[in-house]
Design an enzyme around this catalytic site. Structure first.
Site, PDB file in Angstrom:
ATOM      1  N   THR A  46       9.101  28.277  29.652  1.00 54.17           N
ATOM      2  CA  THR A  46       8.383  27.012  29.432  1.00 54.17           C
ATOM      3  C   THR A  46       9.344  25.831  29.312  1.00 54.17           C
ATOM      4  O   THR A  46       8.999  24.700  29.646  1.00 54.17           O
ATOM      5  CB  THR A  46       7.488  27.101  28.186  1.00 54.17           C
ATOM      6  OG1 THR A  46       8.295  27.287  27.008  1.00 54.17           O
ATOM      7  CG2 THR A  46       6.500  28.252  28.311  1.00 54.17           C
ATOM      8  N   LEU A  58       5.856  21.963  28.922  1.00 56.74           N
ATOM      9  CA  LEU A  58       4.427  22.305  28.989  1.00 56.74           C
ATOM     10  C   LEU A  58       4.273  23.807  28.787  1.00 56.74           C
ATOM     11  O   LEU A  58       3.986  24.566  29.728  1.00 56.74           O
ATOM     12  CB  LEU A  58       3.839  21.829  30.317  1.00 56.74           C
ATOM     13  CG  LEU A  58       3.809  20.327  30.504  1.00 56.74           C
ATOM     14  CD1 LEU A  58       2.864  19.931  31.632  1.00 56.74           C
ATOM     15  CD2 LEU A  58       3.426  19.587  29.234  1.00 56.74           C
ATOM     16  N   HIS A  59       4.414  24.223  27.521  1.00 51.45           N
ATOM     17  CA  HIS A  59       4.387  25.656  27.200  1.00 51.45           C
ATOM     18  C   HIS A  59       3.085  26.320  27.700  1.00 51.45           C
ATOM     19  O   HIS A  59       3.105  27.197  28.548  1.00 51.45           O
ATOM     20  CB  HIS A  59       4.468  25.869  25.684  1.00 51.45           C
ATOM     21  CG  HIS A  59       5.652  25.263  25.008  1.00 51.45           C
ATOM     22  ND1 HIS A  59       6.949  25.722  25.175  1.00 51.45           N
ATOM     23  CD2 HIS A  59       5.731  24.242  24.125  1.00 51.45           C
ATOM     24  CE1 HIS A  59       7.768  25.003  24.433  1.00 51.45           C
ATOM     25  NE2 HIS A  59       7.067  24.104  23.776  1.00 51.45           N
ATOM     26  N   ASP A  60       1.958  25.919  27.136  1.00 53.21           N
ATOM     27  CA  ASP A  60       0.706  26.651  27.339  1.00 53.21           C
ATOM     28  C   ASP A  60       0.154  26.568  28.762  1.00 53.21           C
ATOM     29  O   ASP A  60      -0.388  27.570  29.270  1.00 53.21           O
ATOM     30  CB  ASP A  60      -0.346  26.165  26.334  1.00 53.21           C
ATOM     31  CG  ASP A  60       0.059  26.486  24.904  1.00 53.21           C
ATOM     32  OD1 ASP A  60      -0.380  25.773  23.986  1.00 53.21           O
ATOM     33  OD2 ASP A  60       0.821  27.453  24.691  1.00 53.21           O
TER      34      ASP A  60
END
Ligand code: RIB
Ligand code: CA
Length: 318
Positions: free
Chosen positions: A198, A243-245
């Site tokens: 991420t 933008l991890h998720d």
């Protein structure tokens, strides 16, 4: 995706959080690829009352008010809740500038809903978890039989390298390490999208301006959230907004954008110093069977192209 492929039945469990919010928009903008059956909220970035309300606001701006949102567990299984307003702001989605949700949260507890919908599923359902794993772990403890109706669990969490909430642990796993332990021991088909991946998906200024240029209410909200979240990240970590998720949703839609390998992953739950660490046996030193597909790389430009294409499809200014 080719026309003759059926949309993937999907449940998203999340703790919005700006990056969760963008992940929800990506999923809600992809009905051709994803049959989003519902969203469950968990306490994490901010308390449950906010995460569930935020999820309901996001479904409005995404033009998908029909998608049910369920409130789940208000705290981890054992640890006390440690929220992250220093990153996400008091609301959890500071910068989103969204109106109050148009429809109420569902009456059923998210854990009861997860058990019921999985037991009734005619085809296995993919789970995407974007926050602490409390809801899903509680469902598996209460109803172990549901594991057979979960085709895959793709989680944002953990790291091969350094943590973010502590030097060794990533926030989602650290928040509820006991829930994570249950998940990693459950026998589920697991795909772990950790910080190593991420952190390759950062919304740098050029990418942020491309989102802002789309100009519909959803992309305006994303740009506002990234203005806030990016500034917090720079202040805390010295680099822009990862933008991890959304990487989880992108993986489910376009796994070809990613690479990884199977390995054994165990969760540290005993050490005060390293609790919540994802112990990834990259070189099979312990000789234990692999239980997780650990994603290692992402085509970052391809990811942002996918995100922008999706946001462009969301409703314009009515
Ligand atoms: O460590 C990043 C994760 O923790 C993301 O899911 C973010 O939303 C927070 O929940
Ligand atoms: Ca999250």
């Amino acid at each position: 995706m080719s026309d003759n492929v059926k949309p993937i039945p999907l449940i998203i469990d999340c703790d919005p959080g700006q990056d969760d919010a963008i992940a929800l928009m990506l999923a809600m903008a992809s009905p051709g690829e994803l049959d989003l059956l519902g969203v469950s909220a968990v306490a994490g970035n901010v308390p449950l009352a906010l995460t569930e309300a935020n999820a309901r606001s996001i479904r409005d701006v995404a033009g998908r008010p029909e998608i049910p949102v369920y409130a789940g567990c208000p705290r981890p299984m054992v640890k006390v809740l440690e929220t992250a307003e220093y990153v996400h702001g008091k609301s959890g989605i500071d910068g989103a500038n969204l109106p109050q949700p148009s429809r109420p949260v569902e009456q059923a507890h998210a854990v009861d809903w997860l058990i019921d919908i999985l037991r009734r599923a005619e085809t296995p359902i993919t789970l995407a978890t974007l926050g602490p794993l409390t809801n899903v772990a509680m469902a598996i403890v209460m109803a172990p039989d549901i594991v057979e109706n979960i085709s895959e669990l793709v989680l944002m969490g953990g790291a091969l390298s350094l943590g973010n909430i502590t030097p060794s642990a990533e926030f989602n796993i650290y928040s509820d390490p006991h829930a994570a332990h249950i998940i990693f021991e459950s026998g589920l088909k697991l795909t772990m999208i950790g910080l190593d991946v991420t952190h390759q998906a950062r919304a740098n200024p050029a990418r942020l301006e491309a989102i802002r240029a789309i100009g519909n209410p959803a992309s305006n909200s994303v740009a506002g959230m990234l203005d806030f979240y990016g500034a917090q990240y720079i202040a805390t970590f010295g680099e822009g907004a990862p933008l991890h998720d959304p990487c989880v949703i992108a993986y489910i839609i376009r796994p070809d954008l990613f690479t990884g390998q199977d390995m054994r992953v165990d969760i540290e739950i005993g050490s005060p110093l390293t609790i919540g660490r994802t112990v990834c046996d990259l070189h099979d030193r312990a000789g234990r069977p692999a239980n997780t597909h650990v994603v290692e790389t992402i085509d970052s430009d391809g990811f942002f192209d996918l995100l922008n294409e999706s946001l462009t499809r969301l409703p314009g200014i009515n």
